[in-house]
Scaffold this active site. Structure first.
Site, PDB file in Angstrom:
ATOM      1  N   PHE A 142       0.863  -1.193   0.000  1.00  0.00           N
ATOM      2  CA  PHE A 142       0.000   0.000   0.000  1.00  0.00           C
ATOM      3  C   PHE A 142       0.887   1.226   0.000  1.00  0.00           C
ATOM      4  O   PHE A 142       1.812   1.339   0.806  1.00  0.00           O
ATOM      5  CB  PHE A 142      -0.918   0.019   1.227  1.00  0.00           C
ATOM      6  CG  PHE A 142      -1.830   1.231   1.234  1.00  0.00           C
ATOM      7  CD1 PHE A 142      -2.876   1.323   0.332  1.00  0.00           C
ATOM      8  CD2 PHE A 142      -1.621   2.281   2.120  1.00  0.00           C
ATOM      9  CE1 PHE A 142      -3.702   2.440   0.314  1.00  0.00           C
ATOM     10  CE2 PHE A 142      -2.442   3.405   2.109  1.00  0.00           C
ATOM     11  CZ  PHE A 142      -3.488   3.481   1.204  1.00  0.00           C
ATOM     12  N   ASP A 226       9.252   2.629   0.882  1.00  0.00           N
ATOM     13  CA  ASP A 226       8.147   3.413   1.442  1.00  0.00           C
ATOM     14  C   ASP A 226       8.116   3.131   2.946  1.00  0.00           C
ATOM     15  O   ASP A 226       7.648   2.086   3.385  1.00  0.00           O
ATOM     16  CB  ASP A 226       6.837   2.984   0.770  1.00  0.00           C
ATOM     17  CG  ASP A 226       5.627   3.723   1.314  1.00  0.00           C
ATOM     18  OD1 ASP A 226       5.737   4.326   2.403  1.00  0.00           O
ATOM     19  OD2 ASP A 226       4.567   3.681   0.664  1.00  0.00           O
ATOM     20  N   LYS A 255       3.454  10.517   7.755  1.00  0.00           N
ATOM     21  CA  LYS A 255       2.865  10.133   9.047  1.00  0.00           C
ATOM     22  C   LYS A 255       3.615  10.747  10.237  1.00  0.00           C
ATOM     23  O   LYS A 255       3.464  11.919  10.495  1.00  0.00           O
ATOM     24  CB  LYS A 255       2.752   8.614   9.148  1.00  0.00           C
ATOM     25  CG  LYS A 255       1.678   8.043   8.196  1.00  0.00           C
ATOM     26  CD  LYS A 255       1.350   6.629   8.529  1.00  0.00           C
ATOM     27  CE  LYS A 255       0.353   5.992   7.568  1.00  0.00           C
ATOM     28  NZ  LYS A 255      -1.039   6.274   7.846  1.00  0.00           N
TER      29      LYS A 255
HETATM   30  N1  PLP Z   1       2.515   4.484   2.191  1.00  0.00           N
HETATM   31  C1  PLP Z   1       2.188   3.712   3.229  1.00  0.00           C
HETATM   32  C2  PLP Z   1       3.061   2.539   3.568  1.00  0.00           C
HETATM   33  C3  PLP Z   1       1.068   4.006   4.012  1.00  0.00           C
HETATM   34  O1  PLP Z   1       0.754   3.222   5.057  1.00  0.00           O
HETATM   35  C4  PLP Z   1       0.282   5.118   3.663  1.00  0.00           C
HETATM   36  C5  PLP Z   1      -0.924   5.471   4.433  1.00  0.00           C
HETATM   37  O2  PLP Z   1      -1.431   4.739   5.234  1.00  0.00           O
HETATM   38  C6  PLP Z   1       0.652   5.903   2.558  1.00  0.00           C
HETATM   39  C7  PLP Z   1       1.779   5.550   1.847  1.00  0.00           C
HETATM   40  C8  PLP Z   1      -0.146   7.095   2.158  1.00  0.00           C
HETATM   41  O3  PLP Z   1       0.069   8.135   3.054  1.00  0.00           O
HETATM   42  P1  PLP Z   1      -0.976   9.329   3.183  1.00  0.00           P
HETATM   43  O4  PLP Z   1      -2.224   8.765   3.773  1.00  0.00           O
HETATM   44  O5  PLP Z   1      -0.298  10.347   4.031  1.00  0.00           O
HETATM   45  O6  PLP Z   1      -1.208   9.836   1.786  1.00  0.00           O
END
Ligand code: PLP
Length: 408
Positions: A142, A226, A255
């Protein structure tokens, strides 16, 4: 009905009526305030937050040092110019600190407002650097919900309704070092979470990330990690990739980066990040990315996390939670896995998972299941959770589980 409860009902009704709903059953806690690992609703009910706003409140809700920094910055200036034109000391200082704490020789930061935007920027940078089109991503991964990030998201249920997405994405099974050969010289980048969060807290075997690193080097593809959810101590190291001593070409953050304020970033080596400044210039722009309030909050959060060595605390507490939670496994709670204070409870089926979450909420615990795996409850409490709150959380988890087991 007394005036207070009618006010609460009105707030909840308006929430359902005027805010776009994304879930059939939102938690719908009507929040009054939050501090540390606790959240209070407007009726004065206290909750222990075992989600941290999903991986955000590593330094605790309303960390006093973060609040003081935001208040002081609000007296100086808010937004003055789009990203990348004026010299704003909060951005410069935070970028300098990120160069110090991120692994390897990553030293140049681009600030965004969110994780998904940072993923977009990282993907664009990889295409620009390599001149190639293809991205390699992983099932269960994700990366956010904008079009580019969704295109590399590893669950067709969430992609299919929005097709056509970005073409040329190749999905490989997560944690299978045998398949890394399928990354070839058509790949601009491989994007991967070092620990999959929404995929159900999946921790790769030793060797998987290193195999990806080696293969990317062989074929000239960039490796993007990520660490939106795993960053800043969550997994018991500053960044999860440090568990396996593998450094990416681009590190994506968000985050906890903003200490409770909206902030994302992608960080790379100077020669990689230089791609965004030419052919054309301004190849990636944002108005609010790296907002001064968010950057001072991020600076204060980072200073706090480093001084208190929250990554070490996460490692120690995480071991304790893992050991205690594993004692609870049986017919209903099948397995428990985790690193640091990112833990996954795997239940026998979705019904048991939901029953557990309901029972936990009734006991004042904020928990939920993961997006791509409805049999896994992810625990990600603030890293500042006190020993007594930690003990209480584990007791209440056991009690909530007991209710589900007895009801089956
Ligand atoms: N990447 C990961 C691993 C995430 O867990 C999330 C959100 O939960 C995102 C990207 C996306 O981040 P945002 O919600 O700040 O757009």
């Amino acid at each position: 009905m007394n005036p207070r409860s009618s006010m609460v009902n009105r707030a909840e009704q308006d929430f359902r009526r005027f805010l776009c709903q994304t879930s059939a059953a939102p938690l719908a806690i009507v929040v009054e305030r939050a501090s540390g690992a606790r959240v209070w609703d407007v009726n004065g009910r206290e909750y222990l937050d075992l989600l941290s706003g999903i991986g955000v409140a590593n330094v605790g809700h309303c960390n006093p040092e973060v609040i003081a920094a935001v208040q002081a910055q609000a007296d100086r200036y808010l937004h003055v110019m789009v990203y990348g034109e004026f010299v704003l000391s909060p951005q410069v200082e935070l970028a300098r600190r990120l160069a110090e704490v991120t692994p390897g020789d990553l030293s140049v930061t681009y600030f965004t407002n969110s994780g998904t935007e940072a993923v977009e920027g990282a993907l664009k940078t990889a295409r620009k650097v390599t001149g190639r089109r293809q991205f390699v991503a992983f099932t269960g991964g994700f990366h956010g919900d904008t079009f580019g990030a969704l295109s590399v998201g590893g669950n067709p249920v969430y992609r299919d309704p929005f097709e056509p997405l970005v073409p040329d994405v190749c999905f490989l099974p997560f944690d299978d070092a045998q398949v890394v050969d399928r990354v070839d010289s058509s790949a601009a980048a491989v994007i991967v979470e070092p620990i999959q969060g929404e995929g159900g807290v999946r921790i790769p075997s030793d060797g998987f990330l290193q195999a990806l690193r080696t293969r990317c080097d062989q074929v000239g593809a960039l490796l993007i990690f990520d660490e939106v959810i795993t960053g800043f101590g969550r997994s018991g190291a500053r960044f999860a990739c440090e568990h396996w001593s593998v450094c990416p070409d681009i590190l994506v953050l968000a985050k906890a980066l903003g200490g409770g304020m909206p902030l994302g970033a992608f960080v790379g080596r100077p020669e990689v990040m230089a791609a965004l400044s030419h052919d054309p210039p301004l190849a990636h722009v944002t108005t609010f990315g790296g907002h001064p309030l968010s950057c001072v909050a991020g600076l204060a959060a980072l200073a706090y996390a480093e001084r208190e060595r929250l990554h070490d605390r996460a490692a120690v507490l995480g071991e304790h939670w893992l050991a205690r939670l594993r004692q609870l496994t049986g017919e209903v709670l099948r397995t428990v896995r985790g690193k640091g204070l990112l833990l996954g409870l795997e239940f026998v089926d979705a019904a048991a998972t939901q029953a557990f979450c309901r029972s936990a909420l009734e006991r004042g615990l904020i928990v939920n299941w993961t997006l791509h795996r409805d049999t896994v409850v992810r625990l990600a409490p603030p890293l500042v959770i006190s020993d007594s709150d930690s003990t209480r959380a584990l007791e209440q988890i056991a009690a909530a589980l007991d209710v589900v087991e007895k009801a089956r």
